[in-house]
Design an enzyme around this catalytic site. Structure first.
Site, mmCIF file in Angstrom:
data_model
loop_
_atom_site.group_PDB
_atom_site.id
_atom_site.type_symbol
_atom_site.label_atom_id
_atom_site.label_comp_id
_atom_site.label_asym_id
_atom_site.label_seq_id
_atom_site.Cartn_x
_atom_site.Cartn_y
_atom_site.Cartn_z
ATOM 1 C CG HIS A 66 32.761 -15.744 -27.173
ATOM 2 N ND1 HIS A 66 31.693 -15.226 -26.474
ATOM 3 C CD2 HIS A 66 33.403 -16.567 -26.312
ATOM 4 C CE1 HIS A 66 31.701 -15.717 -25.246
ATOM 5 N NE2 HIS A 66 32.723 -16.533 -25.128
ATOM 6 C CE LYS A 71 20.475 -21.600 -21.403
ATOM 7 N NZ LYS A 71 19.228 -20.820 -21.253
ATOM 8 C CE LYS A 107 18.634 -11.693 -18.069
ATOM 9 N NZ LYS A 107 19.546 -12.446 -17.192
ATOM 10 C CB SER A 363 20.363 -23.134 -18.147
ATOM 11 O OG SER A 363 19.208 -22.530 -17.623
HETATM 12 N N1 GLU Z 1 18.186 -15.562 -15.925
HETATM 13 C C1 GLU Z 1 19.235 -16.310 -15.310
HETATM 14 C C2 GLU Z 1 20.497 -15.467 -15.212
HETATM 15 O O1 GLU Z 1 20.438 -14.264 -15.174
HETATM 16 C C3 GLU Z 1 19.436 -17.663 -15.967
HETATM 17 C C4 GLU Z 1 19.841 -17.648 -17.391
HETATM 18 C C5 GLU Z 1 19.857 -19.026 -18.057
HETATM 19 O O2 GLU Z 1 19.611 -20.010 -17.390
HETATM 20 O O3 GLU Z 1 20.107 -19.054 -19.251
HETATM 21 O O4 GLU Z 1 21.583 -15.955 -15.086
#
Ligand code: GLU
Length: 472
Positions: A66, A71, A107, A363
């Site tokens: 969306h 990310k 993820k 990030s």
């Molecule tokens: N792995 C981290 C989380 O679960 C960071 C993810 C990111 O920075 O994109 O939020």
């Protein structure tokens, strides 16, 4: 319940459905928000140091587009499976929505135990995984941007950006294809400690709310609160550090080989160094060693912070937990059954999907830095310092008094990258905490803070869908 029977994705769906009842959105739209849009399950061969060929099982799940890019981190663990990656990708969508980071959720996961591989093998696995993502258009600064997660860090992100850049020559924004990179490769100062610091800011904000603390029978403030942290990885270590530095007492620290308890307080850095030297936290001088790590969660404390993996607090052990506040630094450490137990006991659960959003928030800052090709503070630092110095000398001249040297330095200081990143993170975590608490307070039928956080997330994602004109 064994990990085999437990479906993490189903738990996320359950929490989502519980919250969806408190929203006004169309059933079909809610189904669309809940579903994982794209699932890439892959297998590829890698030749190990001893000449053996191993078939590597890996995933990338894009839960929602969306907003793009998608990310979310990449996990290296021998527990990785499709269900887990789907659940974690979903949480990313909700997490980004709550903290107003303009990304969809994703993820990745590679089913390996990094401890069983040499760094050369890990590099080959990571680079091949990245190449697979490039081939299928599952990575790119405007498509999908991975980051560190359990079992990965700056080193792996450096391999990813290097592989991506070599396959996409001339792509000017290529550095933005992954975050959590080393500073020398386009990373941002403050990313390493971001999740832990975000957890601290979020809990500090909750602990400053008089009415909330009153209901729990606790004083406001972090000072003197007894804290147990489970997990001494990047998130757990930094969380413990910020709590201790701000006056909390670290009464317990747990790792997979066992745990430590000391009512007078532990120092996470000493324990970390001891573990590095001896290979275990057990028998750390001056503390009680607990051989069975899970027992540490049930020890006496005010705040319990699970900072490792999912499903560690469930219907079985939840009734024995003594903490008044559970702060989810990990993703999914509590099952829906545990939530029910805590809601009925009046224990406050501060939910993962906003509390550990510090990582993705920073990030986002890193990604913006990569797209703008300029370090934070570069343009304004000197200007601000010159201006402050001018104001100070005017004050001194007009008042006839001198400002002390230490004060002078503090007032004059123009922002460095780290100052801006920490300030942006603090603002994000405070606003998100207040927003969720307001939703909860305005609707007393909402049973817990997690449900309020989901309501917040659902409303934001649904609004973006309607604004896109997809669901008029
Ligand atoms: N792995 C981290 C989380 O679960 C960071 C993810 C990111 O920075 O994109 O939020």
């Amino acid at each position: 319940m064994s990990n085999q029977q437990y479906s993490f994705f189903h738990s996320v769906e359950k929490s989502f459905d519980k919250a969806a009842k408190f929203t006004k959105w169309d059933k079909g739209l809610l189904e669309q928000i809940k579903a994982c849009n794209s699932i890439y399950s892959m297998r590829f061969p890698v030749k190990m140091d001893d000449g053996r060929i191993e078939v590597i099982e890996a995933y990338r799940v894009q839960h929602s587009q969306h907003k793009t890019p998608c990310k979310g981190g990449i996990r290296f663990s021998d527990e990785v499976n499709q269900d887990e990656v789907m659940a974690l990708a979903s949480l990313m969508t909700y997490k980004c929505a709550i903290v107003n980071v303009p990304f969809g959720g994703a993820k990745g996961g590679i089913r390996i135990n990094p401890r069983n591989h040499s760094s050369y093998e890990l590099e080959k696995i990571t680079r091949r995984y990245t190449a697979e993502l490039v081939k299928k258009n599952f990575i790119g600064p405007g498509i999908d941007v991975p980051a560190p997660d359990y079992g990965t860090g700056e080193r792996e992100m450096a391999w990813i950006v290097d592989t991506y850049q070599s396959l996409k020559p001339g792509e000017i924004d290529a550095a933005g294809c992954v975050t959590g990179k080393p500073i020398s490769q386009g990373g941002v100062n403050g990313r390493r400690e971001a999740t832990g610091l975000g957890v601290f800011f979020g809990v500090r904000e909750v602990c400053s709310m008089k009415d909330v603390m009153g209901k729990l029978g606790l004083e406001t403030g972090i000072k003197g609160k007894r804290v147990i942290v489970q997990g001494l990885g990047n998130v757990g270590y930094h969380t413990a550090k910020f709590f201790r530095e701000n006056g909390a007492i670290l009464v317990g620290l747990a790792e997979y080989e066992g745990a430590l308890y000391n009512a007078d307080g532990l120092n996470e850095e000493d324990v970390f160094q001891y573990r590095k030297k001896t290979g275990s936290i057990l028998n750390f001088p001056g503390a009680t060693s607990i051989a069975h790590s899970a027992e540490a969660l049930e020890m006496d404390c005010d705040i319990l912070i699970p900072a490792a993996l999912e499903n560690v607090v469930n219907g079985d052990n939840a009734p024995r937990i003594k903490a008044k506040i559970i702060a989810e630094a990990a993703n999914g450490p509590l099952t829906p059954e545990a939530d029910e137990v805590f809601a009925s006991k009046g224990v406050l659960v501060i939910p993962d999907m906003y509390l550990n959003a510090g990582g993705v928030t920073v990030s986002y800052f890193e990604w913006l830095k990569n797209l703008s090709h300029v370090r934070y503070g570069r343009m304004e630092k000197r200007f601000t310092e010159n201006m402050n110095s001018h104001i100070l000398s005017q004050i001194e001249e007009l008042s006839g008094k001198q400002v002390g040297q230490k004060e002078k330095q503090f007032i004059m200081h123009g922002p460095d990258e780290i100052d801006l990143v920490h300030s942006g993170l603090e603002e994000t975590m405070i606003s998100a905490t207040r927003e969720i608490m307001d939703i909860w307070k305005n609707n007393p039928a909402i049973p817990d803070m997690r449900t309020a956080a989901y309501v917040c997330a659902i409303n934001k994602v649904a609004t973006s869908y309607t604004e896109l004109g997809i669901f008029p």
